[in-house]
Write an enzyme that holds these catalytic residues in place. Sequence first.
Site, PDB file in Angstrom:
ATOM      1  N   LYS A 181      47.949  47.572  40.852  1.00 52.85           N
ATOM      2  CA  LYS A 181      47.299  47.533  42.148  1.00 52.85           C
ATOM      3  C   LYS A 181      46.351  46.351  42.272  1.00 52.85           C
ATOM      4  O   LYS A 181      45.948  45.961  43.362  1.00 52.85           O
ATOM      5  CB  LYS A 181      46.464  48.815  42.342  1.00 52.85           C
ATOM      6  CG  LYS A 181      47.210  50.100  42.203  1.00 52.85           C
ATOM      7  CD  LYS A 181      46.202  51.280  42.268  1.00 52.85           C
ATOM      8  CE  LYS A 181      46.856  52.536  41.789  1.00 52.85           C
ATOM      9  NZ  LYS A 181      45.848  53.599  41.537  1.00 52.85           N
ATOM     10  N   GLY A 182      45.928  45.821  41.134  1.00 53.86           N
ATOM     11  CA  GLY A 182      44.809  44.878  41.133  1.00 53.86           C
ATOM     12  C   GLY A 182      45.031  43.607  41.929  1.00 53.86           C
ATOM     13  O   GLY A 182      44.083  43.007  42.428  1.00 53.86           O
ATOM     14  N   GLU A 232      48.645  37.452  40.648  1.00 56.45           N
ATOM     15  CA  GLU A 232      47.964  38.430  39.787  1.00 56.45           C
ATOM     16  C   GLU A 232      46.451  38.282  39.912  1.00 56.45           C
ATOM     17  O   GLU A 232      45.945  37.167  40.079  1.00 56.45           O
ATOM     18  CB  GLU A 232      48.355  38.173  38.320  1.00 56.45           C
ATOM     19  CG  GLU A 232      49.599  38.914  37.871  1.00 56.45           C
ATOM     20  CD  GLU A 232      49.298  40.337  37.447  1.00 56.45           C
ATOM     21  OE1 GLU A 232      48.520  41.031  38.136  1.00 56.45           O
ATOM     22  OE2 GLU A 232      49.836  40.761  36.425  1.00 56.45           O
ATOM     23  N   ASP A 233      45.763  39.381  39.800  1.00 55.65           N
ATOM     24  CA  ASP A 233      44.298  39.300  39.824  1.00 55.65           C
ATOM     25  C   ASP A 233      43.756  38.689  38.540  1.00 55.65           C
ATOM     26  O   ASP A 233      42.822  37.886  38.573  1.00 55.65           O
ATOM     27  CB  ASP A 233      43.660  40.675  40.079  1.00 55.65           C
ATOM     28  CG  ASP A 233      44.149  41.747  39.116  1.00 55.65           C
ATOM     29  OD1 ASP A 233      45.195  41.537  38.460  1.00 55.65           O
ATOM     30  OD2 ASP A 233      43.493  42.797  39.014  1.00 55.65           O
ATOM     31  N   ASP A 285      45.199  38.166  31.263  1.00 56.36           N
ATOM     32  CA  ASP A 285      44.368  38.590  30.138  1.00 56.36           C
ATOM     33  C   ASP A 285      45.149  38.322  28.844  1.00 56.36           C
ATOM     34  O   ASP A 285      45.214  37.178  28.394  1.00 56.36           O
ATOM     35  CB  ASP A 285      44.037  40.070  30.353  1.00 56.36           C
ATOM     36  CG  ASP A 285      42.945  40.593  29.454  1.00 56.36           C
ATOM     37  OD1 ASP A 285      42.210  39.798  28.877  1.00 56.36           O
ATOM     38  OD2 ASP A 285      42.829  41.824  29.315  1.00 56.36           O
ATOM     39  N   LYS A 340      41.473  34.704  31.546  1.00 57.39           N
ATOM     40  CA  LYS A 340      40.638  34.919  30.345  1.00 57.39           C
ATOM     41  C   LYS A 340      41.387  34.317  29.166  1.00 57.39           C
ATOM     42  O   LYS A 340      42.059  35.037  28.405  1.00 57.39           O
ATOM     43  CB  LYS A 340      40.482  36.422  30.089  1.00 57.39           C
ATOM     44  CG  LYS A 340      39.270  37.082  30.676  1.00 57.39           C
ATOM     45  CD  LYS A 340      39.202  38.494  30.088  1.00 57.39           C
ATOM     46  CE  LYS A 340      38.155  39.323  30.753  1.00 57.39           C
ATOM     47  NZ  LYS A 340      38.171  40.712  30.216  1.00 57.39           N
ATOM     48  N   PHE A 372      33.967  42.301  30.413  1.00 57.87           N
ATOM     49  CA  PHE A 372      34.664  43.339  31.183  1.00 57.87           C
ATOM     50  C   PHE A 372      34.309  43.163  32.661  1.00 57.87           C
ATOM     51  O   PHE A 372      33.177  43.392  33.062  1.00 57.87           O
ATOM     52  CB  PHE A 372      34.261  44.733  30.699  1.00 57.87           C
ATOM     53  CG  PHE A 372      35.132  45.807  31.273  1.00 57.87           C
ATOM     54  CD1 PHE A 372      36.216  46.288  30.541  1.00 57.87           C
ATOM     55  CD2 PHE A 372      34.911  46.307  32.546  1.00 57.87           C
ATOM     56  CE1 PHE A 372      37.047  47.264  31.086  1.00 57.87           C
ATOM     57  CE2 PHE A 372      35.735  47.279  33.089  1.00 57.87           C
ATOM     58  CZ  PHE A 372      36.809  47.762  32.355  1.00 57.87           C
ATOM     59  N   VAL A 373      35.291  42.731  33.442  1.00 62.97           N
ATOM     60  CA  VAL A 373      34.998  42.419  34.843  1.00 62.97           C
ATOM     61  C   VAL A 373      35.637  43.429  35.794  1.00 62.97           C
ATOM     62  O   VAL A 373      36.695  43.988  35.513  1.00 62.97           O
ATOM     63  CB  VAL A 373      35.459  40.988  35.218  1.00 62.97           C
ATOM     64  CG1 VAL A 373      34.514  39.951  34.643  1.00 62.97           C
ATOM     65  CG2 VAL A 373      36.887  40.724  34.760  1.00 62.97           C
ATOM     66  N   ASP A 395      39.450  47.202  38.399  1.00 67.43           N
ATOM     67  CA  ASP A 395      38.776  48.502  38.368  1.00 67.43           C
ATOM     68  C   ASP A 395      38.242  48.867  36.984  1.00 67.43           C
ATOM     69  O   ASP A 395      38.641  48.295  35.970  1.00 67.43           O
ATOM     70  CB  ASP A 395      39.749  49.602  38.797  1.00 67.43           C
ATOM     71  CG  ASP A 395      40.806  49.886  37.724  1.00 67.43           C
ATOM     72  OD1 ASP A 395      41.445  48.921  37.257  1.00 67.43           O
ATOM     73  OD2 ASP A 395      40.972  51.059  37.351  1.00 67.43           O
ATOM     74  N   ARG A 401      37.252  48.547  42.643  1.00 69.73           N
ATOM     75  CA  ARG A 401      38.276  47.622  43.145  1.00 69.73           C
ATOM     76  C   ARG A 401      37.862  46.993  44.473  1.00 69.73           C
ATOM     77  O   ARG A 401      38.242  45.869  44.781  1.00 69.73           O
ATOM     78  CB  ARG A 401      39.611  48.357  43.374  1.00 69.73           C
ATOM     79  CG  ARG A 401      40.354  48.773  42.125  1.00 69.73           C
ATOM     80  CD  ARG A 401      41.763  49.200  42.524  1.00 69.73           C
ATOM     81  NE  ARG A 401      42.428  49.994  41.510  1.00 69.73           N
ATOM     82  CZ  ARG A 401      43.099  49.507  40.471  1.00 69.73           C
ATOM     83  NH1 ARG A 401      43.139  48.213  40.265  1.00 69.73           N
ATOM     84  NH2 ARG A 401      43.703  50.311  39.618  1.00 69.73           N
TER      85      ARG A 401
HETATM   86  C1  PRP Z   1      45.846  44.283  35.128  1.00 68.72           C
HETATM   87  C2  PRP Z   1      46.161  43.069  35.971  1.00 68.72           C
HETATM   88  C3  PRP Z   1      47.389  42.525  35.331  1.00 68.72           C
HETATM   89  C4  PRP Z   1      47.242  42.913  33.888  1.00 68.72           C
HETATM   90  C5  PRP Z   1      46.838  41.726  33.082  1.00 68.72           C
HETATM   91  O1  PRP Z   1      46.614  45.370  35.567  1.00 68.72           O
HETATM   92  O2  PRP Z   1      46.363  43.426  37.307  1.00 68.72           O
HETATM   93  O3  PRP Z   1      48.565  43.099  35.872  1.00 68.72           O
HETATM   94  O4  PRP Z   1      46.214  43.889  33.812  1.00 68.72           O
HETATM   95  O5  PRP Z   1      46.670  42.086  31.744  1.00 68.72           O
HETATM   96  P1  PRP Z   1      47.449  41.397  30.564  1.00 68.72           P
HETATM   97  O6  PRP Z   1      47.424  39.911  30.793  1.00 68.72           O
HETATM   98  O7  PRP Z   1      46.654  41.792  29.355  1.00 68.72           O
HETATM   99  O8  PRP Z   1      48.836  41.940  30.556  1.00 68.72           O
HETATM  100  P2  PRP Z   1      46.331  46.873  35.105  1.00 68.72           P
HETATM  101  O9  PRP Z   1      47.330  47.285  34.063  1.00 68.72           O
HETATM  102  O10 PRP Z   1      44.887  47.017  34.758  1.00 68.72           O
HETATM  103  O11 PRP Z   1      46.684  47.723  36.377  1.00 68.72           O
HETATM  104  P3  PRP Z   1      45.974  47.700  37.823  1.00 68.72           P
HETATM  105  O12 PRP Z   1      46.275  46.362  38.414  1.00 68.72           O
HETATM  106  O13 PRP Z   1      46.631  48.812  38.563  1.00 68.72           O
HETATM  107  O14 PRP Z   1      44.496  47.923  37.611  1.00 68.72           O
END
Ligand code: PRP
Length: 198
Positions: A55-56, A111-112, A115, A143, A164-165, A171, A177
């Site tokens: 969802k992010g 993507e938000d 990571d 990151k 942790f953001v 979220d 969010r």
């Molecule tokens: C977050 C973000 C990316 C992913 C990045 O999603 O939206 O999709 O993590 O992480 P990575 O580079 O370590 O793979 P999340 O799984 O938290 O789901 P959300 O968007 O629903 O919060």
Amino acid sequence: MPQSKKPGPQATKAPRESVRILITGGRIQRRIQEIAKQIRKDFPDEPLHLVSVLKGGVFFLTDLARSISGEVSFDFIAVSSYGQNTHSSGQVRLTRDLDSSVEGKTVIVVEDILDTGMTLQYLLRLFEQRKPKHLRVAVLLDKPERRIADVRADYVGFSIPNEFVVGYGLDYAERYRNLRYVGILTLGSDTKKDAAKK
Ligand code: PRP
């Protein structure tokens, strides 16, 4: 996967949490305008198909889509991971597929946050099999310290430290969010161990 978001035993005590602004809403919007212009410059005559990961990425997608001139369409995909094991095993699972084919389209994955890169690695492999005309990646936050998978984004809003953001789509246990800004979440001592590190 992303930052670990399982609340610890004290997580219901919201007053123990605080959020310190890292990137204001104004800076986010200005940066999105710049990225939108850059994307259009790179593909001046192409219809662009934005694909966001629920969802992010939703807020970034909606703001970016409205800032890019010319023809733009968008779609959503959802994936899930298996918690901490995902980091080493790379297990990402598709839970909602796209509505329409990406074949022959100029696709921008939106993507938000980038990571560990495990999610993006999975998505790029998936989309490449579907033969888009071009495949690019736009992330609001990067990151780099956390990277495990060998992936990179073509358009990066902000490179940030390993904190942790939350906010602007990100979220903690589904909260925060809706913030217009990105902030660093500080938890009480009991919950910090559970959330700050994956
Ligand atoms: C977050 C973000 C990316 C992913 C990045 O999603 O939206 O999709 O993590 O992480 P990575 O580079 O370590 O793979 P999340 O799984 O938290 O789901 P959300 O968007 O629903 O919060």
